[in-house]
Design a protein around this motif. Structure first.
Motif, PDB file in Angstrom:
ATOM      1  N   ALA A  49       9.895 -29.415 -18.959  1.00 14.42           N
ATOM      2  CA  ALA A  49      10.335 -28.588 -17.833  1.00 14.42           C
ATOM      3  C   ALA A  49       9.329 -27.479 -17.564  1.00 14.42           C
ATOM      4  CB  ALA A  49      11.711 -27.997 -18.125  1.00 14.42           C
ATOM      5  N   TYR A  50       8.826 -26.876 -18.644  1.00 12.61           N
ATOM      6  CA  TYR A  50       7.817 -25.820 -18.469  1.00 12.61           C
ATOM      7  C   TYR A  50       6.533 -26.388 -17.862  1.00 12.61           C
ATOM      8  CZ  TYR A  50       4.316 -22.287 -19.531  1.00 12.61           C
ATOM      9  OH  TYR A  50       3.293 -21.378 -19.429  1.00 12.61           O
ATOM     10  N   GLY A  51       6.163 -27.600 -18.295  1.00 15.39           N
ATOM     11  CA  GLY A  51       4.976 -28.243 -17.733  1.00 15.39           C
ATOM     12  C   GLY A  51       5.123 -28.490 -16.242  1.00 15.39           C
ATOM     13  N   ASP A  52       6.337 -28.902 -15.819  1.00 16.51           N
ATOM     14  CA  ASP A  52       6.598 -29.114 -14.390  1.00 16.51           C
ATOM     15  C   ASP A  52       6.504 -27.799 -13.615  1.00 16.51           C
ATOM     16  OD1 ASP A  52       7.003 -31.779 -14.899  1.00 16.51           O
ATOM     17  OD2 ASP A  52       9.201 -31.610 -15.026  1.00 16.51           O
ATOM     18  N   ILE A  53       7.018 -26.716 -14.213  1.00 12.39           N
ATOM     19  CA  ILE A  53       6.961 -25.400 -13.558  1.00 12.39           C
ATOM     20  C   ILE A  53       5.520 -24.942 -13.404  1.00 12.39           C
ATOM     21  CG2 ILE A  53       7.538 -22.947 -13.836  1.00 12.39           C
ATOM     22  CD1 ILE A  53      10.125 -23.879 -15.241  1.00 12.39           C
ATOM     23  N   VAL A  54       4.711 -25.149 -14.443  1.00 10.85           N
ATOM     24  CA  VAL A  54       3.296 -24.767 -14.391  1.00 10.85           C
ATOM     25  C   VAL A  54       2.564 -25.562 -13.320  1.00 10.85           C
ATOM     26  CG1 VAL A  54       1.113 -24.838 -15.665  1.00 10.85           C
ATOM     27  CG2 VAL A  54       3.188 -23.996 -16.784  1.00 10.85           C
ATOM     28  N   ALA A  55       2.834 -26.877 -13.264  1.00 15.73           N
ATOM     29  CA  ALA A  55       2.188 -27.726 -12.251  1.00 15.73           C
ATOM     30  C   ALA A  55       2.562 -27.268 -10.840  1.00 15.73           C
ATOM     31  CB  ALA A  55       2.593 -29.181 -12.467  1.00 15.73           C
ATOM     32  N   ALA A  57       3.511 -24.250  -9.977  1.00 11.48           N
ATOM     33  CA  ALA A  57       2.897 -22.934  -9.738  1.00 11.48           C
ATOM     34  C   ALA A  57       1.433 -23.083  -9.344  1.00 11.48           C
ATOM     35  CB  ALA A  57       3.030 -22.070 -10.993  1.00 11.48           C
ATOM     36  N   HIS A  58       0.716 -23.990 -10.006  1.00 15.22           N
ATOM     37  CA  HIS A  58      -0.692 -24.240  -9.655  1.00 15.22           C
ATOM     38  C   HIS A  58      -0.802 -24.802  -8.247  1.00 15.22           C
ATOM     39  CE1 HIS A  58      -2.581 -23.066 -13.336  1.00 15.22           C
ATOM     40  NE2 HIS A  58      -1.950 -23.976 -14.083  1.00 15.22           N
ATOM     41  N   ALA A  59       0.116 -25.719  -7.916  1.00 11.30           N
ATOM     42  CA  ALA A  59       0.072 -26.346  -6.589  1.00 11.30           C
ATOM     43  C   ALA A  59       0.346 -25.339  -5.476  1.00 11.30           C
ATOM     44  CB  ALA A  59       1.094 -27.485  -6.526  1.00 11.30           C
ATOM     45  N   GLN A  60       1.219 -24.357  -5.762  1.00 11.90           N
ATOM     46  CA  GLN A  60       1.587 -23.369  -4.742  1.00 11.90           C
ATOM     47  C   GLN A  60       0.725 -22.118  -4.806  1.00 11.90           C
ATOM     48  OE1 GLN A  60       5.745 -22.634  -5.414  1.00 11.90           O
ATOM     49  NE2 GLN A  60       6.337 -24.787  -5.104  1.00 11.90           N
TER      50      GLN A  60
END
Length: 307
Positions: A49-55, A57-60
């Motif tokens: 879940a944290y990995g998805d949030i980081v991805a 955040a990078h995309a946005q």
């Protein structure tokens, strides 16, 4: 002492002849293995879940949040619940007919016609149960160490091993406490069925009713604060809820388990000795669970009418 060891050997081997008790032993070991799997699965889900949030955040192009704190032993914290539930019941099964069963079977008078004191008899029963519970927890300890290494890819360091050892020692005393109270109930009851029912009612109160009363009080305090405008994020302990918790060894054991198995970040960073010292009062409370009924049993069994 040799006579006590003979009684202990008889008590230990009797476990393997009782199918229900043997099933409880297997279930306990199975659940200790499951606890590590469930804990590791939960932590892996948190990391994904944290990995998805980081991805995202990078995309946005937004700020990346801090990584969650992961403490290795936390994956084993479900062991606390299984010891409170299955471990305590297993100890009750070991002790509920230790005396009344011998009395109903007519073997008690035969035993005491031989040169064995009543204290040696009680000590032998306790040693036998201690060997059984100790062997069970040792097996759980080894399984959990191996599962820890498999699930995390790491072997626990000295501090983590010491935390786990201290947890298992506390678990041993907790289960011995239930065994000794069951033994005391067995001495004072003419029926092993009645002593079993008494201990199961006590276990339900200790494990579920009293903690629920404390939780209800915390929720009530939270509701009062909410109405008064002094809002807290979550219900917190109060003087009354702490007092109620004190009457439940299960709650006190869980507090120790949470600190030793790194559930709380403030104690997870401490050394094993410091974390244990923080809970020394509760540890002595758990220790007295076994000492008090043992002393009462030793006094009660001296009475002639008890046979």
């Amino acid at each position: 002492m040799s006579k006590a060891l003979i009684i202990a050997k008889k008590e230990f081997t009797a476990v393997f002849k009782d199918r229900v008790l043997l099933l409880m032993v297997i279930l306990f070991l199975a659940m200790s293995i499951v606890s590590a799997y469930v804990g590791s699965t939960t932590k892996n889900a948190e990391l994904r879940a944290y990995g998805d949030i980081v991805a995202a955040a990078h995309a946005q192009g937004t700020e990346v949040p801090e990584a969650p704190l992961i403490f290795p032993l936390e994956i084993l914290h479900n062991m606390t619940e299984y010891i409170v539930m299955i471990g305590a019941v297993l100890a009750i099964f070991l002790g509920f007919d230790s005396f009344s069963g011998e009395r109903e079977g007519g073997t008690l008078h035969v035993i005491f016609t031989r040169p064995i004191s009543r204290f040696e008899f009680i000590a032998g029963k306790l040693i036998g149960a201690g060997f059984m519970i100790g062997a069970l927890l040792l097996a759980a300890f080894i399984f959990n160490l191996l599962l820890f290494a498999v699930c995390t890819g790491l072997f626990p360091n000295t501090n983590e091993i010491l935390r786990l050892v201290l947890f298992m020692i506390t678990a041993f005393l907790y289960m011995i406490g239930f065994y000794m109270f069951s033994f005391l109930a067995s001495i004072n009851s003419r029926s092993r069925t009645f002593s079993f029912l008494v201990m199961m009612v006590a276990w339900i109160c200790i494990s579920f009713v009293i903690p629920q009363l404390a939780e209800t009080q915390r929720n009530y305090e939270f509701a009062v604060n909410n109405i008064a405008g002094t809002i807290k994020q979550i219900p917190s302990d109060t003087a009354i809820s702490k007092l109620i918790d004190w009457f439940s060894p299960a709650v006190e054991f869980k507090y120790i388990g949470d600190d030793l198995l790194q559930v709380h970040s403030e104690s997870a960073l401490m050394s094993a000795g410091t974390a244990f010292a923080k809970q020394i009062g509760r540890f002595l409370y758990i220790l007295n669970m076994g000492v008090i009924p043992f002393c009462l049993s030793a006094l009660t069994v001296k009475k002639e009418g008890v046979l």
